[in-house]
Design a protein around this motif. Structure first.
Motif, PDB file in Angstrom:
ATOM      1  N   PRO A 169       0.801  -1.220   0.000  1.00 31.73           N
ATOM      2  CA  PRO A 169       0.000   0.000   0.000  1.00 31.73           C
ATOM      3  C   PRO A 169       0.839   1.278   0.000  1.00 31.73           C
ATOM      4  O   PRO A 169       0.455   2.282  -0.609  1.00 31.73           O
ATOM      5  N   VAL A 170       1.999   1.252   0.652  1.00 30.02           N
ATOM      6  CA  VAL A 170       2.896   2.411   0.624  1.00 30.02           C
ATOM      7  C   VAL A 170       3.361   2.659  -0.808  1.00 30.02           C
ATOM      8  O   VAL A 170       3.368   3.801  -1.285  1.00 30.02           O
ATOM      9  N   ALA A 171       3.728   1.593  -1.518  1.00 35.38           N
ATOM     10  CA  ALA A 171       4.172   1.727  -2.903  1.00 35.38           C
ATOM     11  C   ALA A 171       3.080   2.318  -3.781  1.00 35.38           C
ATOM     12  O   ALA A 171       3.328   3.216  -4.593  1.00 35.38           O
ATOM     13  N   VAL A 172       1.853   1.821  -3.635  1.00 33.08           N
ATOM     14  CA  VAL A 172       0.729   2.335  -4.437  1.00 33.08           C
ATOM     15  C   VAL A 172       0.533   3.826  -4.172  1.00 33.08           C
ATOM     16  O   VAL A 172       0.371   4.625  -5.111  1.00 33.08           O
ATOM     17  N   GLU A 173       0.567   4.202  -2.900  1.00 35.62           N
ATOM     18  CA  GLU A 173       0.374   5.608  -2.524  1.00 35.62           C
ATOM     19  C   GLU A 173       1.485   6.496  -3.080  1.00 35.62           C
ATOM     20  O   GLU A 173       1.225   7.574  -3.626  1.00 35.62           O
ATOM     21  N   LEU A 174       2.730   6.054  -2.944  1.00 37.22           N
ATOM     22  CA  LEU A 174       3.856   6.845  -3.440  1.00 37.22           C
ATOM     23  C   LEU A 174       3.845   6.956  -4.957  1.00 37.22           C
ATOM     24  O   LEU A 174       4.154   8.017  -5.518  1.00 37.22           O
ATOM     25  N   LEU A 175       3.495   5.891  -5.648  1.00 39.02           N
ATOM     26  CA  LEU A 175       3.405   5.952  -7.106  1.00 39.02           C
ATOM     27  C   LEU A 175       2.330   6.938  -7.542  1.00 39.02           C
ATOM     28  O   LEU A 175       2.511   7.675  -8.517  1.00 39.02           O
ATOM     29  N   ALA A 176       1.208   6.954  -6.831  1.00 37.38           N
ATOM     30  CA  ALA A 176       0.127   7.892  -7.164  1.00 37.38           C
ATOM     31  C   ALA A 176       0.617   9.332  -7.083  1.00 37.38           C
ATOM     32  O   ALA A 176       0.220  10.180  -7.899  1.00 37.38           O
ATOM     33  N   ALA A 177       1.486   9.614  -6.122  1.00 34.59           N
ATOM     34  CA  ALA A 177       2.029  10.963  -5.992  1.00 34.59           C
ATOM     35  C   ALA A 177       2.901  11.350  -7.180  1.00 34.59           C
ATOM     36  O   ALA A 177       3.179  12.535  -7.382  1.00 34.59           O
ATOM     37  N   HIS A 178       3.309  10.354  -7.978  1.00 32.57           N
ATOM     38  CA  HIS A 178       4.134  10.603  -9.160  1.00 32.57           C
ATOM     39  C   HIS A 178       3.370  10.324 -10.457  1.00 32.57           C
ATOM     40  O   HIS A 178       3.976  10.091 -11.505  1.00 32.57           O
ATOM     41  N   GLY A 179       2.052  10.319 -10.382  1.00 33.86           N
ATOM     42  CA  GLY A 179       1.239  10.206 -11.591  1.00 33.86           C
ATOM     43  C   GLY A 179       0.945   8.801 -12.051  1.00 33.86           C
ATOM     44  O   GLY A 179       0.446   8.605 -13.158  1.00 33.86           O
ATOM     45  N   ALA A 180       1.245   7.790 -11.236  1.00 32.81           N
ATOM     46  CA  ALA A 180       0.983   6.398 -11.633  1.00 32.81           C
ATOM     47  C   ALA A 180      -0.229   5.866 -10.880  1.00 32.81           C
ATOM     48  O   ALA A 180      -0.360   6.041  -9.677  1.00 32.81           O
ATOM     49  N   ARG A 181      -1.092   5.206 -11.606  1.00 32.56           N
ATOM     50  CA  ARG A 181      -2.315   4.579 -11.068  1.00 32.56           C
ATOM     51  C   ARG A 181      -2.025   3.088 -10.970  1.00 32.56           C
ATOM     52  O   ARG A 181      -1.993   2.383 -11.973  1.00 32.56           O
ATOM     53  N   ALA A 182      -1.776   2.608  -9.737  1.00 32.67           N
ATOM     54  CA  ALA A 182      -1.258   1.246  -9.575  1.00 32.67           C
ATOM     55  C   ALA A 182      -2.268   0.278  -8.975  1.00 32.67           C
ATOM     56  O   ALA A 182      -2.944   0.598  -8.006  1.00 32.67           O
ATOM     57  N   ASP A 183      -2.341  -0.906  -9.566  1.00 30.40           N
ATOM     58  CA  ASP A 183      -3.038  -2.045  -8.979  1.00 30.40           C
ATOM     59  C   ASP A 183      -2.057  -2.738  -8.040  1.00 30.40           C
ATOM     60  O   ASP A 183      -0.842  -2.593  -8.180  1.00 30.40           O
ATOM     61  N   LEU A 184      -2.590  -3.520  -7.108  1.00 28.51           N
ATOM     62  CA  LEU A 184      -1.761  -4.225  -6.137  1.00 28.51           C
ATOM     63  C   LEU A 184      -2.021  -5.724  -6.240  1.00 28.51           C
ATOM     64  O   LEU A 184      -3.168  -6.163  -6.216  1.00 28.51           O
ATOM     65  N   VAL A 185      -0.937  -6.492  -6.386  1.00 30.13           N
ATOM     66  CA  VAL A 185      -0.997  -7.945  -6.529  1.00 30.13           C
ATOM     67  C   VAL A 185      -0.038  -8.542  -5.511  1.00 30.13           C
ATOM     68  O   VAL A 185       1.009  -7.960  -5.229  1.00 30.13           O
ATOM     69  N   VAL A 186      -0.362  -9.718  -4.966  1.00 30.38           N
ATOM     70  CA  VAL A 186       0.527 -10.414  -4.035  1.00 30.38           C
ATOM     71  C   VAL A 186       0.801 -11.812  -4.582  1.00 30.38           C
ATOM     72  O   VAL A 186      -0.129 -12.512  -5.001  1.00 30.38           O
ATOM     73  N   VAL A 187       2.071 -12.205  -4.589  1.00 29.42           N
ATOM     74  CA  VAL A 187       2.478 -13.561  -4.978  1.00 29.42           C
ATOM     75  C   VAL A 187       3.486 -14.078  -3.966  1.00 29.42           C
ATOM     76  O   VAL A 187       4.109 -13.300  -3.247  1.00 29.42           O
ATOM     77  N   GLY A 188       3.661 -15.384  -3.933  1.00 31.43           N
ATOM     78  CA  GLY A 188       4.663 -15.988  -3.070  1.00 31.43           C
ATOM     79  C   GLY A 188       6.056 -15.859  -3.656  1.00 31.43           C
ATOM     80  O   GLY A 188       6.239 -15.393  -4.784  1.00 31.43           O
ATOM     81  N   ASP A 189       7.043 -16.286  -2.871  1.00 28.08           N
ATOM     82  CA  ASP A 189       8.451 -16.238  -3.286  1.00 28.08           C
ATOM     83  C   ASP A 189       8.752 -17.392  -4.236  1.00 28.08           C
ATOM     84  O   ASP A 189       9.400 -18.370  -3.849  1.00 28.08           O
ATOM     85  N   ASP A 190       8.271 -17.275  -5.456  1.00 26.99           N
ATOM     86  CA  ASP A 190       8.416 -18.327  -6.453  1.00 26.99           C
ATOM     87  C   ASP A 190       8.736 -17.672  -7.792  1.00 26.99           C
ATOM     88  O   ASP A 190       7.975 -16.800  -8.251  1.00 26.99           O
ATOM     89  N   ARG A 191       9.844 -18.074  -8.410  1.00 22.84           N
ATOM     90  CA  ARG A 191      10.282 -17.446  -9.664  1.00 22.84           C
ATOM     91  C   ARG A 191       9.197 -17.433 -10.731  1.00 22.84           C
ATOM     92  O   ARG A 191       8.966 -16.417 -11.379  1.00 22.84           O
ATOM     93  N   GLN A 192       8.556 -18.576 -10.944  1.00 20.97           N
ATOM     94  CA  GLN A 192       7.544 -18.659 -11.989  1.00 20.97           C
ATOM     95  C   GLN A 192       6.346 -17.762 -11.674  1.00 20.97           C
ATOM     96  O   GLN A 192       5.814 -17.098 -12.565  1.00 20.97           O
ATOM     97  N   ALA A 193       5.920 -17.740 -10.419  1.00 20.80           N
ATOM     98  CA  ALA A 193       4.777 -16.900 -10.030  1.00 20.80           C
ATOM     99  C   ALA A 193       5.109 -15.417 -10.193  1.00 20.80           C
ATOM    100  O   ALA A 193       4.259 -14.631 -10.642  1.00 20.80           O
ATOM    101  N   ILE A 194       6.322 -15.043  -9.841  1.00 24.76           N
ATOM    102  CA  ILE A 194       6.741 -13.646  -9.971  1.00 24.76           C
ATOM    103  C   ILE A 194       6.776 -13.253 -11.442  1.00 24.76           C
ATOM    104  O   ILE A 194       6.202 -12.226 -11.844  1.00 24.76           O
TER     105      ILE A 194
END
Length: 162
Positions: A26-51
């Protein structure tokens, strides 16, 4: 440039399974918005293929900026860099260097982080940044890359230097 389509991908087994709270995303989404980016938020596990799949999905969905949070350290589950690097056509090393420099001014362990910034080729090309998973690391990373986002996207679209 306003409303740059972006995705923040939080990489964490603990957050993906609900064992820990998502604080940095959420901090990343908020900070990106302050720089003109409209960000979605996704969560994945620590897995190369998933990332890698999450990055590809974000790009396929029209994102011009993808920021991952987490998995940039040197632990055995820190595989974000290895998942993202093969997708990059080229790297922008100065961004990662500056993130580490800023972080090290506050926390010496920032020097063992492995942030990578680069471009995934395509139509259109996409800027990708692997940021640390901590709130401070995310603030440092977006503090460096955020003010450059409009310039980066414009350059990727063929604009002259400004």
């Amino acid at each position: 440039m306003e409303n740059i389509p972006a995705t923040v991908i939080v990489v964490s087994d603990e957050i993906a399974t609900g064992a820990d709270e998502n604080r940095a995303g959420p901090v990343a989404v908020e900070l990106l918005a302050a720089h003109g980016a409209r960000a979605d938020l996704v969560v994945v596990g620590d897995d190369r293929q998933a990332i890698a799949a999450a990055v590809r999905r974000a790009i396929g969905g029209g994102c011009r900026v993808v920021v991952t949070c987490g998995g940039t350290g040197i632990g055995p589950r820190d595989v974000t860099v290895e998942a993202v690097e093969p997708l990059l056509a080229y790297r922008l090393p100065g961004i990662g260097e500056e993130i580490r420099r800023r972080g090290a001014a506050h926390v010496a362990s920032a020097l063992v982080s492995r942030e990578v910034a680069g471009v995934v080729a395509g139509e259109p090309p996409v800027f990708v940044l692997t940021a640390p998973g901590s709130r401070g690391g995310v603030r440092d990373a977006i503090g460096v890359a955020g003010p450059l986002l409009a310039h980066i996207v414009a350059q990727l679209d063929g604009a002259g230097h400004f």
